[in-house]
Design a protein around this motif. Structure first.
Motif, mmCIF file in Angstrom:
data_model
loop_
_atom_site.group_PDB
_atom_site.id
_atom_site.type_symbol
_atom_site.label_atom_id
_atom_site.label_comp_id
_atom_site.label_asym_id
_atom_site.label_seq_id
_atom_site.Cartn_x
_atom_site.Cartn_y
_atom_site.Cartn_z
ATOM 1 N N GLU A 180 0.831 -1.209 0.000
ATOM 2 C CA GLU A 180 0.000 0.000 0.000
ATOM 3 C C GLU A 180 0.863 1.256 0.000
ATOM 4 O O GLU A 180 0.499 2.267 -0.610
ATOM 5 N N ASP A 181 2.020 1.223 0.685
ATOM 6 C CA ASP A 181 2.941 2.375 0.626
ATOM 7 C C ASP A 181 3.318 2.669 -0.820
ATOM 8 O O ASP A 181 3.307 3.828 -1.264
ATOM 9 N N ARG B 188 -0.048 6.647 -6.818
ATOM 10 C CA ARG B 188 -1.205 7.542 -6.990
ATOM 11 C C ARG B 188 -0.766 8.999 -6.947
ATOM 12 O O ARG B 188 -1.258 9.826 -7.730
ATOM 13 N N ARG B 189 0.151 9.319 -6.051
ATOM 14 C CA ARG B 189 0.641 10.697 -5.971
ATOM 15 C C ARG B 189 1.364 11.087 -7.259
ATOM 16 O O ARG B 189 1.222 12.215 -7.745
ATOM 17 N N VAL B 190 2.134 10.164 -7.807
ATOM 18 C CA VAL B 190 2.867 10.456 -9.039
ATOM 19 C C VAL B 190 1.904 10.682 -10.197
ATOM 20 O O VAL B 190 2.081 11.613 -10.993
ATOM 21 N N VAL B 191 0.878 9.858 -10.303
ATOM 22 C CA VAL B 191 -0.103 10.037 -11.381
ATOM 23 C C VAL B 191 -0.799 11.388 -11.242
ATOM 24 O O VAL B 191 -0.989 12.109 -12.239
ATOM 25 N N ALA B 192 -1.177 11.753 -10.023
ATOM 26 C CA ALA B 192 -1.833 13.048 -9.818
ATOM 27 C C ALA B 192 -0.901 14.195 -10.190
ATOM 28 O O ALA B 192 -1.314 15.167 -10.846
ATOM 29 N N VAL C 284 4.618 1.578 -16.271
ATOM 30 C CA VAL C 284 3.789 2.624 -16.867
ATOM 31 C C VAL C 284 2.732 3.047 -15.856
ATOM 32 O O VAL C 284 1.925 2.225 -15.406
ATOM 33 N N LEU C 285 2.764 4.323 -15.493
ATOM 34 C CA LEU C 285 1.769 4.915 -14.593
ATOM 35 C C LEU C 285 1.026 5.993 -15.361
ATOM 36 O O LEU C 285 1.653 6.915 -15.899
ATOM 37 N N ALA C 286 -0.291 5.883 -15.419
ATOM 38 C CA ALA C 286 -1.086 6.851 -16.173
ATOM 39 C C ALA C 286 -2.498 6.902 -15.588
ATOM 40 O O ALA C 286 -2.956 5.930 -14.971
ATOM 41 N N PRO C 287 -3.193 8.033 -15.759
ATOM 42 C CA PRO C 287 -4.568 8.141 -15.243
ATOM 43 C C PRO C 287 -5.478 7.097 -15.892
ATOM 44 O O PRO C 287 -5.311 6.734 -17.056
ATOM 45 N N PRO D 44 -1.647 0.416 -12.967
ATOM 46 C CA PRO D 44 -0.182 0.409 -13.051
ATOM 47 C C PRO D 44 0.299 -0.902 -13.663
ATOM 48 O O PRO D 44 -0.117 -1.987 -13.236
ATOM 49 N N THR D 45 1.153 -0.791 -14.661
ATOM 50 C CA THR D 45 1.580 -1.975 -15.403
ATOM 51 C C THR D 45 3.090 -2.018 -15.499
ATOM 52 O O THR D 45 3.723 -1.045 -15.920
ATOM 53 N N LEU D 46 3.662 -3.150 -15.112
ATOM 54 C CA LEU D 46 5.099 -3.359 -15.202
ATOM 55 C C LEU D 46 5.370 -4.344 -16.330
ATOM 56 O O LEU D 46 4.907 -5.491 -16.297
#
Length: 378
Positions: free
Chosen positions: A15-16, A22-26, A63-66, A70-72
């Motif tokens: 969760e951390d 989530r912060r990075v996407v925002a 890949v992080l996107a709205p 999240p996909t590795l």
């Protein structure tokens, strides 16, 4: 000489890592980016806990996107190791085989015309491959697109940085007891590295030992020079403990210092004190640089202060933000960075004093607390 009695902090949870993502996407959305592409290196460790055993030509990218899970994307042979990482749990994991084109595998995860932030550590090979697969896509380094991505530390990160700082302080407390005169810089550097490991560092990144005229080179690589009586010696050392960095500098003198060494050291001490005092919420990064630089300039040594006043620290020992003229990023609680003014007199000696500080609600707290005075060593 006992190790620092610090219990290992609890490990970061899945969760951390999700919360960081989530912060990075925002932040990416606010910056006008379509998303963030994270390749092996400190960004991937921070966001997933995953570090490939070897960083090779095979493409690994998170890949992080709205509005997208999240996909590795990893090489097929590395998938088991990736899935074992704590932060990868709950992510979608995709793989590609050696016979396949990894960039065609990555392309469906990206918008064809999107602008993406990319880890500074990304290989040109991979970025060019993505551009070839998606000719209308564009990219920015994360230092440009999201410079503050890792800058504000949470309490669990601050605990690690505090422990690393205390261990570096303990190493300094021991190194001033060893003999300097008649020994090579490399020997003292080896002592420092051993002390950092003794007090809990799993990785030593640097042990600068700049004696006499070598101290006038801020990033002097410890060499074969034999340290002499009367030398000022710059000791700059640090590494990683519990995955987070330490970095501290003190200048010592072998035997009785000259009056000029005493005077220059005192100017640097006052400059460092002024830089720390300037670090508070609402001030800017350049305010810290200006405060320290003003003291040295007023004393007549402005041309001898030849580097920025500081740099951020976290999962690497150098990262944004940077305490330098022109950086108007406001300081906020949780930011951690060095304050390290110096004076460098070519052919004679150098002096630098450095602490890591963290910004609080009311000012700044030092994470290094050894004596700032000019220590005399043997």
């Amino acid at each position: 000489m006992s190790p620092v009695d610090v219990q290992p902090p609890p490990p970061f949870t899945a969760e951390d890592y999700r919360a960081r993502g989530r912060r990075v996407v925002a932040a990416a959305t606010e910056a006008g980016l379509a998303g963030v592409l994270v390749t092996p290196g400190p960004d991937l460790v921070w966001l997933s806990g995953y570090q490939p055993t070897a960083i090779t030509e095979r493409l690994t990218v998170l890949v992080l996107a709205p509005d997208q899970e999240p996909t590795l994307l990893v090489p097929a042979l590395e998938r088991p190791d990736a899935e074992a990482a704590e932060g990868v749990r709950g992510m979608r994991v995709m793989d590609w085989a050696d016979a396949a084109d990894p960039y065609l595998a990555a392309a469906p995860l990206l918008r064809p015309d999107g602008t993406y932030g990319v880890s500074d550590s990304a290989w040109a090979l991979h970025l060019l491959g993505l551009q070839a697969a998606l000719p209308r896509s564009t990219y920015q380094s994360l230092t440009v697109g999201l410079p503050m991505m890792r800058a504000v530390k949470g309490p669990d990160e601050l605990a690690r940085l505090t422990a690393a700082g205390a261990a570096a302080d303990a190493a300094y407390g021991e190194i001033v007891k060893v003999r300097f005169a008649g020994r090579r810089e490399t020997e003292v550097a080896a002592d420092l590295a051993a002390l950092l490991r003794h007090f809990g560092h799993e990785q030593v990144d640097f042990t600068v030992v700049g004696s006499g005229p070598n101290g006038a080179n801020p990033h002097h690589e410890a060499g074969d020079r034999v340290i002499q009586q009367g030398d000022a010696v710059v000791l700059d050392f640090g590494g990683l403990m519990f995955g987070y960095g330490s970095d501290t500098t003190r200048t010592v003198c072998v035997g009785e210092p000259t009056q000029q060494i005493r005077d220059v050291h005192e100017i640097v001490r006052l400059a460092q004190e002024a830089g720390v005092a300037a670090a508070r919420p609402g001030a800017t990064c350049q305010d810290v640089d200006r405060a320290a630089r003003a003291v040295i300039t007023e004393a007549g040594y402005g041309d001898a202060f030849i580097h920025r006043t500081g740099h951020g620290i976290g999962v690497t020992t150098h990262e944004p933000p940077y305490m330098v003229e022109g950086e108007d990023q406001p300081l906020v609680p949780g930011m951690c960075f060095s304050v390290e003014p110096g004076i460098y007199l070519a052919g004679r000696f150098g002096v630098r004093i450095e602490d890591i500080v963290t910004v609080t609600e009311t000012g700044a707290v030092r994470l290094n607390n050894t004596d700032h005075g000019l220590a005399v060593v043997q």
